[in-house]
Design a protein around this motif. Structure first.
Motif, PDB file in Angstrom:
ATOM      1  N   ILE A 108      60.028  34.721  49.555  1.00 19.34           N
ATOM      2  CA  ILE A 108      59.715  35.112  48.181  1.00 19.34           C
ATOM      3  C   ILE A 108      60.622  34.364  47.215  1.00 19.34           C
ATOM      4  O   ILE A 108      61.647  33.815  47.606  1.00 19.34           O
ATOM      5  N   ARG A 109      60.227  34.326  45.957  1.00 18.66           N
ATOM      6  CA  ARG A 109      61.058  33.729  44.917  1.00 18.66           C
ATOM      7  C   ARG A 109      60.889  34.544  43.637  1.00 18.66           C
ATOM      8  O   ARG A 109      59.908  35.290  43.486  1.00 18.66           O
ATOM      9  N   SER A 143      64.047  35.795  56.991  1.00 24.51           N
ATOM     10  CA  SER A 143      63.487  35.519  55.658  1.00 24.51           C
ATOM     11  C   SER A 143      64.530  35.749  54.563  1.00 24.51           C
ATOM     12  O   SER A 143      64.355  36.559  53.654  1.00 24.51           O
ATOM     13  N   GLN A 171      63.451  31.620  52.807  1.00 20.96           N
ATOM     14  CA  GLN A 171      63.022  32.659  51.878  1.00 20.96           C
ATOM     15  C   GLN A 171      61.501  32.694  51.787  1.00 20.96           C
ATOM     16  O   GLN A 171      60.868  31.661  51.575  1.00 20.96           O
ATOM     17  N   SER A 227      53.927  37.886  51.464  1.00 19.38           N
ATOM     18  CA  SER A 227      53.995  36.429  51.461  1.00 19.38           C
ATOM     19  C   SER A 227      53.554  35.859  52.805  1.00 19.38           C
ATOM     20  O   SER A 227      52.882  34.817  52.869  1.00 19.38           O
ATOM     21  N   THR A 232      58.674  39.123  41.318  1.00 16.78           N
ATOM     22  CA  THR A 232      58.815  38.556  42.654  1.00 16.78           C
ATOM     23  C   THR A 232      57.461  38.027  43.105  1.00 16.78           C
ATOM     24  O   THR A 232      56.468  38.757  43.089  1.00 16.78           O
ATOM     25  N   VAL A 233      57.418  36.758  43.484  1.00 16.52           N
ATOM     26  CA  VAL A 233      56.165  36.145  43.925  1.00 16.52           C
ATOM     27  C   VAL A 233      56.379  35.474  45.279  1.00 16.52           C
ATOM     28  O   VAL A 233      57.517  35.243  45.706  1.00 16.52           O
ATOM     29  N   SER A 234      55.283  35.162  45.945  1.00 13.22           N
ATOM     30  CA  SER A 234      55.364  34.509  47.251  1.00 13.22           C
ATOM     31  C   SER A 234      55.841  33.069  47.098  1.00 13.22           C
ATOM     32  O   SER A 234      55.431  32.359  46.181  1.00 13.22           O
ATOM     33  N   ALA A 260      57.443  42.554  49.760  1.00 16.47           N
ATOM     34  CA  ALA A 260      56.967  41.289  49.186  1.00 16.47           C
ATOM     35  C   ALA A 260      57.038  40.162  50.209  1.00 16.47           C
ATOM     36  O   ALA A 260      56.200  39.251  50.205  1.00 16.47           O
ATOM     37  N   GLY A 261      58.030  40.201  51.085  1.00 12.89           N
ATOM     38  CA  GLY A 261      58.141  39.191  52.131  1.00 12.89           C
ATOM     39  C   GLY A 261      56.974  39.255  53.097  1.00 12.89           C
ATOM     40  O   GLY A 261      56.438  38.221  53.527  1.00 12.89           O
TER      41      GLY A 261
END
Length: 255
Positions: free
Chosen positions: A44-45, A15, A42, A196, A169-171, A192-193
């Motif tokens: 997350i973004r 990831s 990835q 997601s 940080t968002v999914s 966060a990963g």
């Protein structure tokens, strides 16, 4: 760590962003070593806070005489928010950057007219110069997910500062991944990963898929969301994730 049987590993999803073709990457090295299919994606973004969301924090940027910048993201989103809020940052503003790479401020300001200080990788390198400017009120732009070490460091120095969320940080949208179960190992580096993973694949059944987690917070999130933790790093034998994977795959693929 689980005692789930170490079945053979062939397909691995990491990831992280896909490295450039000419980059030396430890996961690609593992792929060559064990003839694995290594994919990168990835989970997350980073998303910048809108001016409206930033205003909700009631932070007056111009009430601060100094800014602490810990990453390029912090630099970019600090100036983006200022631009969106039509704030002209005064020339007397002081900038404290953890390294020269972070201090690429010439993209936004003229170096020769500003007071810019930078360390060699950590804020500890700036202790003396921060103390010399202790009468300033500092602004610390950060993400909604951040480590508290810098805030603790400033508290210890008895520095007046404001912590402001400038980005979050968002999914990521992972709808292009049609069959997650085709991977033998999923590799994660942040809580966060893992969130997601749960958000994008709410019906995912782990079964024989192994999950690798880097860091205690990530490992805790794996368990909290009901997944099985199969590979963990860092550990005394394997300080990096690539080393932990190497040790696991060596054992699993000899069977």
């Amino acid at each position: 760590m689980s005692n789930f049987p170490k079945s053979k590993v062939k397909n691995v999803l990491v990831s992280q962003p896909k490295p450039a073709d000419n980059d030396k990457n430890p996961y690609l090295d593992l792929g060559r070593k064990y003839s694995l299919n290594i994919n990168f994606r990835q989970f997350i973004r980073v998303e910048g806070l809108s001016a409206m969301d930033f205003r909700a924090q009631r932070i007056d940027i111009l009430a601060h005489g100094a800014v602490i910048l810990t990453s390029r993201l912090a630099v970019d989103h600090f100036f983006r928010v200022c631009n969106e809020m039509r704030i002209t940052v005064p020339e007397i503003m002081k900038y404290f950057c953890i390294n020269e790479q972070t201090a690429y401020l010439q993209k936004y300001i003229q170096y020769r007219k500003r007071k810019i200080f930078f360390g060699h990788g950590t804020l500890l390198d700036l202790v003396d110069v921060i103390r010399k400017n202790k009468d300033e009120k500092f602004l610390l732009p950060c993400s909604d997910v951040h480590k508290e070490q810098i805030a603790d460091f400033l508290d210890e120095l008895k520095i007046s500062y404001t912590k402001g969320i400038f980005y979050r940080t968002v999914s990521a949208d992972l709808s292009d991944i049609k069959n997650l179960s085709e991977y033998d190992v999923l590799v994660f580096f942040t809580p966060a990963g893992i969130r997601s993973l749960k958000q994008n694949f709410p019906n995912f059944k782990q079964a024989g898929t192994r999950i690798a987690a880097f860091g205690h917070a990530t490992a805790q999130m794996v368990k909290q969301l009901g997944y099985r933790l199969d590979i963990f790093a860092p550990n005394p034998q394997n300080p990096s994730m690539s080393m932990a994977l190497d040790a696991y795959i060596k054992e699993a693929n000899k069977r």
